[in-house]
Design a protein around this motif. Structure first.
Motif, PDB file in Angstrom:
ATOM      1  N   GLU A  78      -8.453 -24.199  -9.466  1.00 55.10           N
ATOM      2  CA  GLU A  78      -8.912 -23.552  -8.234  1.00 55.10           C
ATOM      3  C   GLU A  78      -9.788 -22.363  -8.610  1.00 55.10           C
ATOM      4  O   GLU A  78      -9.432 -21.582  -9.489  1.00 55.10           O
ATOM      5  N   SER A  79     -10.911 -22.240  -7.930  1.00 58.04           N
ATOM      6  CA  SER A  79     -11.788 -21.103  -8.214  1.00 58.04           C
ATOM      7  C   SER A  79     -11.455 -19.949  -7.276  1.00 58.04           C
ATOM      8  O   SER A  79     -11.027 -20.150  -6.137  1.00 58.04           O
ATOM      9  N   ILE A  80     -11.639 -18.757  -7.798  1.00 59.44           N
ATOM     10  CA  ILE A  80     -11.485 -17.542  -7.021  1.00 59.44           C
ATOM     11  C   ILE A  80     -12.816 -16.811  -7.119  1.00 59.44           C
ATOM     12  O   ILE A  80     -13.347 -16.630  -8.226  1.00 59.44           O
ATOM     13  N   SER A  81     -13.346 -16.414  -5.988  1.00 60.20           N
ATOM     14  CA  SER A  81     -14.621 -15.695  -6.030  1.00 60.20           C
ATOM     15  C   SER A  81     -14.417 -14.370  -6.759  1.00 60.20           C
ATOM     16  O   SER A  81     -13.324 -13.788  -6.733  1.00 60.20           O
ATOM     17  N   LEU A  82     -15.458 -13.932  -7.394  1.00 64.46           N
ATOM     18  CA  LEU A  82     -15.385 -12.669  -8.119  1.00 64.46           C
ATOM     19  C   LEU A  82     -15.052 -11.518  -7.168  1.00 64.46           C
ATOM     20  O   LEU A  82     -14.270 -10.628  -7.515  1.00 64.46           O
ATOM     21  N   TRP A  85     -11.421 -11.627  -6.526  1.00 62.94           N
ATOM     22  CA  TRP A  85     -10.697 -11.190  -7.726  1.00 62.94           C
ATOM     23  C   TRP A  85     -10.629  -9.657  -7.759  1.00 62.94           C
ATOM     24  O   TRP A  85      -9.576  -9.077  -7.952  1.00 62.94           O
ATOM     25  N   HIS A  86     -11.799  -9.025  -7.568  1.00 61.77           N
ATOM     26  CA  HIS A  86     -11.847  -7.557  -7.597  1.00 61.77           C
ATOM     27  C   HIS A  86     -11.026  -6.945  -6.460  1.00 61.77           C
ATOM     28  O   HIS A  86     -10.311  -5.971  -6.672  1.00 61.77           O
ATOM     29  N   SER A  87     -11.125  -7.504  -5.261  1.00 58.44           N
ATOM     30  CA  SER A  87     -10.494  -6.870  -4.096  1.00 58.44           C
ATOM     31  C   SER A  87      -8.994  -7.133  -4.002  1.00 58.44           C
ATOM     32  O   SER A  87      -8.258  -6.285  -3.504  1.00 58.44           O
ATOM     33  N   SER A  90      -6.858  -8.240  -8.982  1.00 60.30           N
ATOM     34  CA  SER A  90      -6.635  -7.200 -10.003  1.00 60.30           C
ATOM     35  C   SER A  90      -5.481  -6.287  -9.600  1.00 60.30           C
ATOM     36  O   SER A  90      -4.570  -6.045 -10.388  1.00 60.30           O
ATOM     37  N   HIS A  91      -5.516  -5.805  -8.350  1.00 59.53           N
ATOM     38  CA  HIS A  91      -4.456  -4.900  -7.877  1.00 59.53           C
ATOM     39  C   HIS A  91      -3.130  -5.634  -7.743  1.00 59.53           C
ATOM     40  O   HIS A  91      -2.075  -5.090  -8.087  1.00 59.53           O
ATOM     41  N   GLY A  92      -3.181  -6.860  -7.247  1.00 62.90           N
ATOM     42  CA  GLY A  92      -1.958  -7.641  -7.081  1.00 62.90           C
ATOM     43  C   GLY A  92      -1.264  -7.913  -8.404  1.00 62.90           C
ATOM     44  O   GLY A  92      -0.038  -7.808  -8.512  1.00 62.90           O
ATOM     45  N   LEU A  93      -2.054  -8.247  -9.427  1.00 61.31           N
ATOM     46  CA  LEU A  93      -1.475  -8.493 -10.751  1.00 61.31           C
ATOM     47  C   LEU A  93      -0.865  -7.215 -11.310  1.00 61.31           C
ATOM     48  O   LEU A  93       0.230  -7.235 -11.878  1.00 61.31           O
ATOM     49  N   GLU A  94      -1.576  -6.114 -11.150  1.00 63.89           N
ATOM     50  CA  GLU A  94      -1.046  -4.821 -11.613  1.00 63.89           C
ATOM     51  C   GLU A  94       0.249  -4.481 -10.906  1.00 63.89           C
ATOM     52  O   GLU A  94       1.234  -4.092 -11.539  1.00 63.89           O
ATOM     53  N   GLU A 109      -3.678 -20.083 -27.466  1.00 60.75           N
ATOM     54  CA  GLU A 109      -4.159 -18.850 -28.064  1.00 60.75           C
ATOM     55  C   GLU A 109      -5.238 -18.257 -27.167  1.00 60.75           C
ATOM     56  O   GLU A 109      -6.136 -18.964 -26.724  1.00 60.75           O
ATOM     57  N   GLY A 110      -5.106 -16.978 -26.918  1.00 59.47           N
ATOM     58  CA  GLY A 110      -6.098 -16.270 -26.119  1.00 59.47           C
ATOM     59  C   GLY A 110      -5.711 -14.814 -26.060  1.00 59.47           C
ATOM     60  O   GLY A 110      -4.562 -14.453 -26.331  1.00 59.47           O
ATOM     61  N   LEU A 111      -6.651 -13.979 -25.733  1.00 56.72           N
ATOM     62  CA  LEU A 111      -6.348 -12.555 -25.601  1.00 56.72           C
ATOM     63  C   LEU A 111      -5.531 -12.313 -24.342  1.00 56.72           C
ATOM     64  O   LEU A 111      -5.730 -12.977 -23.327  1.00 56.72           O
ATOM     65  N   VAL A 112      -4.616 -11.377 -24.425  1.00 55.95           N
ATOM     66  CA  VAL A 112      -3.838 -10.960 -23.261  1.00 55.95           C
ATOM     67  C   VAL A 112      -4.225  -9.520 -22.970  1.00 55.95           C
ATOM     68  O   VAL A 112      -4.096  -8.650 -23.835  1.00 55.95           O
ATOM     69  N   ILE A 113      -4.758  -9.292 -21.772  1.00 57.10           N
ATOM     70  CA  ILE A 113      -5.189  -7.942 -21.416  1.00 57.10           C
ATOM     71  C   ILE A 113      -4.647  -7.583 -20.038  1.00 57.10           C
ATOM     72  O   ILE A 113      -4.226  -8.451 -19.269  1.00 57.10           O
ATOM     73  N   PHE A 114      -4.692  -6.303 -19.746  1.00 63.11           N
ATOM     74  CA  PHE A 114      -4.209  -5.835 -18.459  1.00 63.11           C
ATOM     75  C   PHE A 114      -5.305  -6.013 -17.407  1.00 63.11           C
ATOM     76  O   PHE A 114      -6.500  -5.955 -17.717  1.00 63.11           O
ATOM     77  N   PRO A 115      -4.906  -6.230 -16.166  1.00 63.04           N
ATOM     78  CA  PRO A 115      -5.893  -6.492 -15.105  1.00 63.04           C
ATOM     79  C   PRO A 115      -6.959  -5.416 -14.963  1.00 63.04           C
ATOM     80  O   PRO A 115      -8.120  -5.730 -14.713  1.00 63.04           O
ATOM     81  N   ASP A 116      -6.589  -4.140 -15.133  1.00 61.35           N
ATOM     82  CA  ASP A 116      -7.588  -3.083 -14.973  1.00 61.35           C
ATOM     83  C   ASP A 116      -8.641  -3.139 -16.079  1.00 61.35           C
ATOM     84  O   ASP A 116      -9.820  -2.912 -15.835  1.00 61.35           O
ATOM     85  N   GLU A 117      -8.230  -3.495 -17.300  1.00 66.70           N
ATOM     86  CA  GLU A 117      -9.197  -3.647 -18.400  1.00 66.70           C
ATOM     87  C   GLU A 117     -10.150  -4.804 -18.113  1.00 66.70           C
ATOM     88  O   GLU A 117     -11.352  -4.711 -18.343  1.00 66.70           O
ATOM     89  N   PHE A 118      -9.578  -5.903 -17.633  1.00 70.50           N
ATOM     90  CA  PHE A 118     -10.366  -7.092 -17.323  1.00 70.50           C
ATOM     91  C   PHE A 118     -11.371  -6.782 -16.216  1.00 70.50           C
ATOM     92  O   PHE A 118     -12.557  -7.105 -16.315  1.00 70.50           O
ATOM     93  N   ASP A 119     -10.909  -6.121 -15.178  1.00 73.13           N
ATOM     94  CA  ASP A 119     -11.762  -5.729 -14.063  1.00 73.13           C
ATOM     95  C   ASP A 119     -12.921  -4.858 -14.559  1.00 73.13           C
ATOM     96  O   ASP A 119     -14.074  -5.052 -14.171  1.00 73.13           O
ATOM     97  N   PHE A 120     -12.604  -3.906 -15.418  1.00 77.46           N
ATOM     98  CA  PHE A 120     -13.617  -3.013 -15.973  1.00 77.46           C
ATOM     99  C   PHE A 120     -14.683  -3.808 -16.729  1.00 77.46           C
ATOM    100  O   PHE A 120     -15.885  -3.584 -16.539  1.00 77.46           O
TER     101      PHE A 120
END
Length: 130
Positions: A78-82, A85-87, A90-94, A109-120
Motif C-alpha cells: 500500500e502506498s502512502i503519500s508523502l 507520511w509527514h502529517s 511520523s508523529h503517530g510512529l513517534e 537487513e536494513g537501517l532502523v531509524i527514528f521517525p523524526d530522523e527519517f522525516d528530516f
C-alpha cells in the motif's frame, strides 16, 4: 506515479548495502511522492529488531510486494503519500514509540531509524530537488 521497475533494475538495487538502499529510498520517495508499506487485516505490518518495534518501508511497490510471501503472503503493498507520511505517520510512529525499518532486504537487513530522523532526511531531499 512511479514507473514500474524491470527485473534488471530490481536485481541491481537488491545488491545495494543498507546505506545505499537508504539513500535510494530517500530519493525515490521524494521523487515519486509516495512511500510503500505492507498491510494486512490488522493494519500496517511490523518487524522487530533487537531493540525496536519497526514499521518496514520500501521505495517502490515491487520491493514491498516481494516481501508478501511466506508468513506475509496475505499482505498487500500500500502506498502512502508523502504529505500523509509527514502529517500523520511520523508523529503517530513517534507517539507509539515505533521506529522505521528502511527498505529491508530479503535477509531482513536494513537501517532502523527514528521517525523524526527519517522525516528530516525526506525534507532535506525535497529541498535539494526543488
Amino acid at each position: 506515479m512511479a514507473t514500474p521497475l524491470d527485473q534488471t533494475q530490481i536485481d541491481n538495487i537488491n545488491q545495494y548495502d543498507a546505506e545505499k538502499r537508504y539513500k535510494y529510498l530517500i530519493k525515490e520517495v521524494v521523487a515519486n511522492r509516495e512511500i510503500w508499506i505492507l498491510t494486512d487485516e490488522h493494519g500496517c505490518v511490523m518487524l522487530n529488531s533487537e531493540d525496536e518495534d519497526c514499521v518496514p518501508v520500501w521505495p517502490n511497490k515491487e520491493f514491498a510486494e516481494s516481501w508478501a510471501t511466506g508468513d506475509w503472503d496475505h499482505c498487500k503493498a500500500e502506498s502512502i503519500s508523502l504529505n500523509k507520511w509527514h502529517s500523520r505517520w511520523s508523529h503517530g510512529l513517534e507517539d507509539d514509540e515505533l521506529a522505521v525499518a528502511i527498505f529491508p532486504n530479503q535477509d531482513e537487513e536494513g537501517l532502523v531509524i527514528f521517525p523524526d530522523e527519517f522525516d528530516f532526511e525526506l525534507k532535506q531531499q525535497a529541498r535539494k530537488t526543488k
